[in-house]
Enzyme design. Sequence first.
Site, PDB file in Angstrom:
ATOM      1  N   GLY A   1      36.835  47.567  41.871  1.00 30.93           N
ATOM      2  CA  GLY A   1      37.259  46.367  42.809  1.00 30.93           C
ATOM      3  C   GLY A   1      38.094  45.205  41.826  1.00 30.93           C
ATOM      4  O   GLY A   1      37.916  46.472  40.265  1.00 30.93           O
TER       5      GLY A   1
ATOM      6  N   ASP B   1      35.003  43.699  50.046  1.00 32.78           N
ATOM      7  CA  ASP B   1      35.901  42.240  50.133  1.00 32.78           C
ATOM      8  C   ASP B   1      37.016  41.381  50.479  1.00 32.78           C
ATOM      9  O   ASP B   1      37.882  40.253  50.902  1.00 32.78           O
ATOM     10  CB  ASP B   1      35.449  41.366  48.415  1.00 32.78           C
ATOM     11  CG  ASP B   1      33.838  41.799  48.217  1.00 32.78           C
ATOM     12  OD1 ASP B   1      33.194  40.877  49.409  1.00 32.78           O
ATOM     13  OD2 ASP B   1      33.747  41.615  47.097  1.00 32.78           O
TER      14      ASP B   1
HETATM   15  O1  F6P Z   1      32.020  42.657  46.336  1.00 34.10           O
HETATM   16  C1  F6P Z   1      31.291  43.637  47.553  1.00 34.10           C
HETATM   17  C2  F6P Z   1      29.900  42.770  47.235  1.00 34.10           C
HETATM   18  O2  F6P Z   1      29.107  43.151  48.737  1.00 34.10           O
HETATM   19  C3  F6P Z   1      29.965  41.242  47.808  1.00 34.10           C
HETATM   20  O3  F6P Z   1      30.827  41.210  48.967  1.00 34.10           O
HETATM   21  C4  F6P Z   1      29.325  40.659  47.365  1.00 34.10           C
HETATM   22  O4  F6P Z   1      28.624  39.711  46.806  1.00 34.10           O
HETATM   23  C5  F6P Z   1      28.607  41.622  46.348  1.00 34.10           C
HETATM   24  O5  F6P Z   1      28.976  42.854  46.273  1.00 34.10           O
HETATM   25  C6  F6P Z   1      27.109  41.659  46.233  1.00 34.10           C
HETATM   26  O6  F6P Z   1      26.420  42.664  45.257  1.00 34.10           O
HETATM   27  P1  F6P Z   1      25.385  43.175  45.074  1.00 34.10           P
HETATM   28  O7  F6P Z   1      25.144  44.439  45.413  1.00 34.10           O
HETATM   29  O8  F6P Z   1      25.082  43.068  43.672  1.00 34.10           O
HETATM   30  O9  F6P Z   1      23.997  41.971  45.437  1.00 34.10           O
END
Ligand code: F6P
Length: 331
Positions: free
Chosen positions: A104, A130
């Site tokens: 991303g 996302d």
């Molecule tokens: O970017 C993907 C994502 O799943 C987002 O939707 C979310 O805000 C974030 O990553 C969560 O990150 P982590 O896995 O570090 O909690």
Amino acid sequence: MSVKKIAVLTSGGDAPGMNACIRAVYLAARNEGIDVIGFQHGYNGLLKRDYVEFAHKDIRNLIQRGGTVLYSARCEKFHKEEHRKKAASYLEELELDGLIVIGGNGSFKGAELLQQIWNKPVIGVPGTIDNDIAGTDYTIGYHTAIQTAVESIDKVRDTADAFERIFIVDVMGRDAGFIALNSAIAAGADHVVLPETFESAGDELVRILDKLDQRRKNHANSSHIIVITENLWPGGLNILCDSLQSETGVETRILTLGHVQRGGSPVWQDRILATKLGAYAVEMVMNNERGRMAGIRHRYPESVPLENSREDRKPLNHYSMSMLDKITLLG
Ligand code: F6P
């Protein structure tokens, strides 16, 4: 330019379809006689020279698997130039002719900076649930995440109806409302709260209560489904939950979908997208393109400068937005 060996890595939040993309990179490359290695745990694997040499057996039964066989990570070290320089010299030592980064926005920033100091193609492939990357209609994993959210909302609606409760469904998306908007439409939710249109908790609460009133005029059942993008409500969703309960007298519950949206077997849209973009990224390396992303526009792959991928907020579909009120009020 003669390309003999390339590398691929997956970085940032994993997304369903990343494996399908790795598979496509391998198959497209082998078809041209190019060897493929995969760095593990994102840029960390590049810094530690932790990689696998892909062979045909590694990509069998891969297209349908969620997660990523290369593992993923966010790499703090890659923010520092000294580490990126080390990475560039490892890429040289390993005699690589290109690097494909599936990830991303954060991963693309790293790719852009690496491209400035490494003289071979660094190509990004958009992989995140996302869908918040500009320059591409869709990102790998996004369709599957919507499907997961829709299935969950369908299920929670059964219990919401049975108990005549209000449910607040918290979906992922980081700062973007793509998953919220489209899962809400597809599941026939009553209201959706999006970062793109959210102004204040006060205004939004008035809007939600208004919708509830209107729904009650049409339906005897006071169940109500509100979809909201994560981290949006000031102070957290318990505050919204308490306000709704006290204003309406209707029992209200929160359902946080969380990381299940990142898992599971990719739906066909993500498999095809991942396969097209993986194959196209190999073509881009062979064409000696530098610092670019393999995006998708109207179902065809397109080469986009990496820096364009993080332009201003990618807009939600205007037509979907304009019809929201009309379709949600019919319930
Ligand atoms: O970017 C993907 C994502 O799943 C987002 O939707 C979310 O805000 C974030 O990553 C969560 O990150 P982590 O896995 O570090 O909690």
